[in-house]
Write a protein that holds these residues in place. Structure first.
Motif, PDB file in Angstrom:
ATOM      1  N   ASP A   1      -2.856  -1.445 -13.276  1.00 47.52           N
ATOM      2  CA  ASP A   1      -1.956  -1.664 -14.409  1.00 47.52           C
ATOM      3  C   ASP A   1      -1.476  -3.106 -14.448  1.00 47.52           C
ATOM      4  O   ASP A   1      -1.383  -3.722 -15.517  1.00 47.52           O
TER       5      ASP A   1
ATOM      6  N   TYR B   1      -0.494  -1.332  -4.765  1.00 52.11           N
ATOM      7  CA  TYR B   1       0.515  -1.521  -5.797  1.00 52.11           C
ATOM      8  C   TYR B   1       1.002  -2.961  -5.745  1.00 52.11           C
ATOM      9  O   TYR B   1       0.823  -3.658  -4.735  1.00 52.11           O
TER      10      TYR B   1
ATOM     11  N   LYS C   1       0.845  -1.189   0.000  1.00 52.87           N
ATOM     12  CA  LYS C   1       0.000   0.000   0.000  1.00 52.87           C
ATOM     13  C   LYS C   1       0.883   1.242   0.000  1.00 52.87           C
ATOM     14  O   LYS C   1       1.883   1.312   0.719  1.00 52.87           O
ATOM     15  N   HIS C   2       0.494   2.209  -0.814  1.00 52.69           N
ATOM     16  CA  HIS C   2       1.196   3.492  -0.853  1.00 52.69           C
ATOM     17  C   HIS C   2       0.148   4.587  -1.001  1.00 52.69           C
ATOM     18  O   HIS C   2      -0.634   4.577  -1.958  1.00 52.69           O
TER      19      HIS C   2
ATOM     20  N   SER D   1      -3.319   3.458  -1.675  1.00 54.49           N
ATOM     21  CA  SER D   1      -3.576   2.779  -2.950  1.00 54.49           C
ATOM     22  C   SER D   1      -2.776   1.482  -3.010  1.00 54.49           C
ATOM     23  O   SER D   1      -1.690   1.380  -2.421  1.00 54.49           O
TER      24      SER D   1
ATOM     25  N   GLN E   1       3.950  -1.486  -9.698  1.00 55.03           N
ATOM     26  CA  GLN E   1       2.868  -1.020 -10.573  1.00 55.03           C
ATOM     27  C   GLN E   1       1.598  -0.823  -9.769  1.00 55.03           C
ATOM     28  O   GLN E   1       1.313  -1.627  -8.867  1.00 55.03           O
ATOM     29  N   PRO E   2       0.808   0.187 -10.077  1.00 51.17           N
ATOM     30  CA  PRO E   2      -0.550   0.227  -9.513  1.00 51.17           C
ATOM     31  C   PRO E   2      -1.261  -1.081  -9.858  1.00 51.17           C
ATOM     32  O   PRO E   2      -1.065  -1.634 -10.952  1.00 51.17           O
TER      33      PRO E   2
END
Length: 222
Positions: free
Chosen positions: A116, A94, A88-89, A92, A112-113
């Motif tokens: 994506d 990833y 989590k960043h 969000s 990557q998110p």
């Protein structure tokens, strides 16, 4: 002797060209499949809500190379080809994962998110696992270790030397964290059994090591 050197050089050049062409067409095939499936939702909001940092995400990728992995390195109806660690960043999600420069612009670990990352997956061919007895603290440690290795710019393990911690292929990083860093799993130690274990996707969804949080293959086969 000169002819032998010449023919050897030509064979080497042809082998390199064939290798490069294979991955060129593999990436082209992958991009076509991504465009074809770009409107398909891979994980629902309900499924995304089940995910926590430190979980592992498995996908069935596109392309010729993924086709090979799907058939040769799995068991049963599951045919996943790639794995990463969810972090989590800024609230969000990833995915930290390792890819070869043959298939991406970065060689080795990258983040990557999750959206994506999922674009590169077949619809309904995603699994989310969590290490056995993994609480939030352990999940945070897994996430922190993934980010530590990401910051170290660990390159991709092209030779598949699974006990060399200087380079990682995708599942190698996961087992490194679980076996050597956190000491929460016991893996085969005998050389041949260890090789067979690491060169397979099946252990990544083995309930001996993981709890399965999301398994879209279950939905597919109902």
């Amino acid at each position: 002797m000169k002819k032998l050197i010449f023919y050897s050089a030509m064979l080497f050049i042809l082998a390199v060209v064939a290798y490069k062409l294979f991955f060129y067409f593999d990436r082209k095939s992958e991009q076509e499949a991504i465009l074809k499936n770009e409107a398909v939702t891979r994980l629902s909001d309900e499924e995304l809500a089940k995910i926590e940092e430190g979980d592992f995400i498995l996908r069935r990728g596109f392309g010729f190379f993924s086709d090979y992995i799907s058939k040769e390195l799995n068991s049963g109806t599951i045919d996943v080809t790639h794995a990463g660690i969810i972090i989590k960043h800024n609230d969000s999600l990833y995915v930290v994962h390792s890819l070869s420069s043959d298939v991406t612009n970065i060689d080795g670990l990258q983040a990557q998110p999750i959206g994506d990352f999922l674009k590169y997956s077949f619809p309904n061919k995603i699994i989310i696992t969590r290490a056995k007895n993994c609480d939030k603290d352990m999940g945070a440690k897994i996430s922190q270790l993934a980010q530590k290795y990401l910051a170290m710019h660990i390159p991709f393990d092209h030779k598949g030397n699974f006990d060399d911690d200087e380079k990682f292929f995708c599942t190698e990083m996961i087992w490194k964290i679980l076996e050597k860093d956190l000491h929460c799993v016991s893996l085969p130690t005998e050389a041949e059994a260890r090789k067979k274990f690491f060169f397979s996707m099946s252990p990544m969804y083995d309930t001996k090591y993981f709890d399965i949080k999301i398994n879209q293959y279950d939905i597919e086969n109902k």
